[in-house]
Structures are given as structure tokens and as C-alpha cells.
Design an enzyme around this catalytic site. Sequence first.
Site, short mmCIF file in Angstrom:
data_model
loop_
_atom_site.label_atom_id
_atom_site.label_comp_id
_atom_site.label_asym_id
_atom_site.label_seq_id
_atom_site.Cartn_x
_atom_site.Cartn_y
_atom_site.Cartn_z
CE LYS A 35 -0.28 2.83 4.96
NZ LYS A 35 -0.02 3.48 6.64
N GLY A 77 2.91 1.95 10.49
CA GLY A 77 3.74 3.84 10.68
C GLY A 77 4.35 4.04 11.88
CB SER A 92 5.54 -1.65 12.18
OG SER A 92 5.41 -0.14 12.36
CG ASN A 121 -1.57 1.19 1.63
OD1 ASN A 121 -1.81 1.79 0.95
ND2 ASN A 121 -2.31 1.46 2.69
CD GLU A 179 -2.63 5.51 7.18
OE1 GLU A 179 -2.90 5.30 5.56
OE2 GLU A 179 -2.15 5.15 7.35
CD GLU A 216 -2.61 -1.92 7.49
OE1 GLU A 216 -2.31 -2.82 6.63
OE2 GLU A 216 -3.53 -1.49 7.22
CG HIS A 223 -5.90 1.94 5.61
ND1 HIS A 223 -5.24 3.00 6.23
CD2 HIS A 223 -4.79 1.28 5.02
CE1 HIS A 223 -3.84 2.32 6.73
NE2 HIS A 223 -3.71 1.38 6.35
P1 13P Z 1 3.08 0.53 7.71
O1 13P Z 1 4.00 -0.97 6.82
O2 13P Z 1 4.20 1.27 7.35
O3 13P Z 1 3.26 0.35 9.17
O4 13P Z 1 1.94 0.77 6.88
C1 13P Z 1 0.78 -0.73 7.22
C2 13P Z 1 -0.10 -0.19 6.15
O5 13P Z 1 -1.40 0.58 6.49
C3 13P Z 1 -0.24 -0.53 5.40
O6 13P Z 1 -2.27 -0.79 5.12
#
Ligand code: 13P
Length: 252
Positions: free
Chosen positions: A11, A175, A214, A9, A98, A169, A96
Amino acid sequence: MRRPIVAGNWKMHGSRTTASELLAGIKEGVDSVRNVGVVICPPYVYLDQVASLLKGTPISIGAQNLCQVTGHGAYTGEISGQMLRDLGCQHVIVGHSERRNIYGESDALVAEKSIAAHHADLTPIICVGELLEEREQGDTEKVVGRQLDALLSTAEGIEALRHSIVAYEPVWAIGTGKTATPEQAQDVHAFIRGRLAQIDQVLAEKVCILYGGSVKPGNAVELFGMKDIDGGLIGGASLNTDDFLAICRAAE
Ligand code: 13P
């Protein structure tokens, strides 16, 4: 047997230039990855470019979001599932954290989007996961259960789930560099599969449940070695060719 999947992803990262550099490296290395489904989810505006760069490779393309409305219409700024299919997408990330936490997407909207994706012949990657406070209050299963129930409570939602991938997640691990331990992740994955099994045993056995938060080359093997973890949804590490390929290999 569930075939493992690793999805990147991106983002809101990248440019035309970095997208083609990153993909050149991934294309070169992906041939050495055996029996893992690899999916790349770039920002909408690079989907067309990514689709043409990945033509003829085994890598699938996914979007990061879609409109809950099927077809066309007066929905300024929105992108439908059909449009994503038209661009060559096979997958789409839905719900997601976010989107849920920054853009206020509710469980009900996430369910609608998952159903719209299924109707457009896309495989939704449906994200669930708890906030740090929710985990600290012991509410992880309550939250993840509620997120799943938005789909499990209707026949259309269950039908969409049959053709979906689920991604667990934990929001506190995204992140932050703070990964869930393999045991913490496995517990929630087993809970998710158990919840699905209450409705349909075959569905529960079939659905791939990815872990995201992560994931790095250094922790992927251990995470993917857990019984109910069928691969990963990768954020930051999917922006680095070597890291992403190493994570793909860890899922073999
Ligand atoms: P990270 O791998 O940067 O922690 O992000 C995970 C994520 O949100 C994937 O959709």
C-alpha cells in the site's frame, strides 16, 4: 494442481530505506519457502529499486494499480501497463477495495484495467469483496457476482481472467484485525470458482483465488488449508519480514 501464491501489498507504506531493509530479510528467508509463488507489490516509486534488489531471486514484482489506457498518451499522473513491464513487473493489483471505495473505481473500470494489464503481458490480481453492510444484508454473493460479471460479460474480459489471479478481500476484514473465518472465506471462494465454472470449467480449475484481509502468521495455515483458497494477498503483515515469511511458509 494450482501453485499457491502469497503477494504482499505494501500500500502507501515505506521509504527507500525500509524497502531495502525489508527485502534484505525476505531475500534471506525466501529460499526456505518451497513451491509458493511470492510477489511483492511496493508503491510505484520504489518499483525500480525493488526490481534491482530482487534481481536473481524467485520473487516476482507487482504494481498496485495501472492506467486502463494501453500505450502512451496525455494522461497526467497515470502509469501504463507497458511502463510497469518496462520496470520489471510481472503482476499488477487491480480493483483493490481502496481503489474502488476511496477513488470511485467502478466495476467497468476495473474490468478495463484488467484487460489493459493482460494486453501489457502482466498478470492482474483482480480484487473483489463486499462491504460490511453488504454482508449483513446477505448480499455478499450478489456483490462479488456483479464484480466478476463485469469481466465475464465480454470475450476480452474472459480472456483476461484466464491469465489472472483473483483475490477475495472482504472489505470489513481489511486492516481491521477481523479475519473472515476459514469457512466464511471458503464459501465465497467456492462461489467465485463456481461462477467462473459457469463460463469455463478449465478456467475455474486453473485460476488461483487468494484470500486477503487481516491474514497473520497465526491464522494463515487454517485459511490456506481450505480447498478453494490458493494463498493470500497480505497488507499489514507484509511489512514485517518474519510475519511475511511465516505466511509464505503457511502456503506450502
Ligand atoms: P491487511 O492484511 O492489512 O488486512 O490488508 C489486506 C489487503 O488489503 C491486501 O491487499
